[in-house]
Scaffold this active site. Structure first.
Site: not given
Length: 246
Positions: A57, A202
């Site tokens: 992400d 992430h």
């Protein structure tokens, strides 16, 4: 089709068999409708093959992204980046490098708000804005979406589906955003590896240990005999036995 009832009644066993089959068929359709229940959030796929999807992400910053991309390139890996529209606009060269390196581009929305708390109209607007920005920067029209914070509702799932997107969550969470330590991130993921898994990492600036953990994690995943693919590949090539819902 014309059915002669008088002839059927002369062969009552045949008549009742047909009625029974029709009832079973109706029941099956009703049960199937209940089971399907509309769009779902996908957490992985059902497969016996040792294959996993690595996902990142990305919502803000660019401090660690070059290092992450370098590691992936060095290992000849293609992964899925869920990027936010405004981030793509702010760092177009980085988003374009993701495409050039062969990674899958997916959407992480426009505003980092919980989709499950919003109206369908709000969700659709958020998806549409992000879609336009990502397409303008990368030339890619994404079809996979991870809602911010992995938060969704049945209404937001339906709205996402109506926008032509599949909702992708995960079933292996690195918790790298908590910065628990490089080795903890690696151990947490490797202990939870399973065929068809979707792994959450992430690439934003908040998780400061992900870039350092990634080379070790990749090595460990390969040592366990797993192949790393994109979410799209996982769904199309290894999802013949179905998906795992979140």
């Amino acid at each position: 089709m014309i059915i002669n009832l008088r002839r059927l009644l002369q062969h009552r066993h045949l008549f009742y068999s047909i009625i029974g089959l029709l009832a079973i068929g109706t029941t099956y359709i009703q049960v199937a409708d209940v089971i399907s229940g509309g769009p779902i959030a996908i957490a992985g796929v059902r497969t016996e093959q040792k294959v996993v999807a690595l996902t990142f992400d990305h919502s803000w910053g660019n401090k660690f992204t070059p290092s992450i991309l370098d590691t992936l390139q060095k290992n000849d890996l293609k992964v899925t980046f869920f990027i936010m529209g405004p981030w793509a606009t702010k760092y177009p060269e980085v988003a374009q490098r993701m495409v050039k390196d062969g990674h899958e581009i997916a959407s992480h929305g426009y505003r980092h708000e919980n989709y499950g708390d919003m109206t369908p109209e709000w969700v659709k607007s958020d998806i549409e804005k992000a879609h336009a920005q990502i397409k303008e920067v990368t030339g890619v029209e994404p079809s996979l979406l991870r809602p911010p914070n992995g938060h969704y509702s049945q209404q937001s799932l339906k709205a996402t589906d109506e926008m032509g997107y599949k909702t992708i969550i995960w079933n292996v969470d690195s918790l790298d955003w908590k910065n628990p330590g490089r080795d903890v991130i690696v151990e947490r993921v490797t202990k939870r590896l399973k065929p068809g898994a979707i792994i959450l990492l992430h690439a934003s600036d908040t998780p400061v240990q992900t870039a350092e953990a990634l080379p070790i994690l990749v090595e460990k995943i390969k040592a366990e005999g797993y192949q790393i693919v994109t979410v799209g590949e996982l769904l199309t090539k290894y999802g013949d036995k179905g998906v795992q819902r979140h």
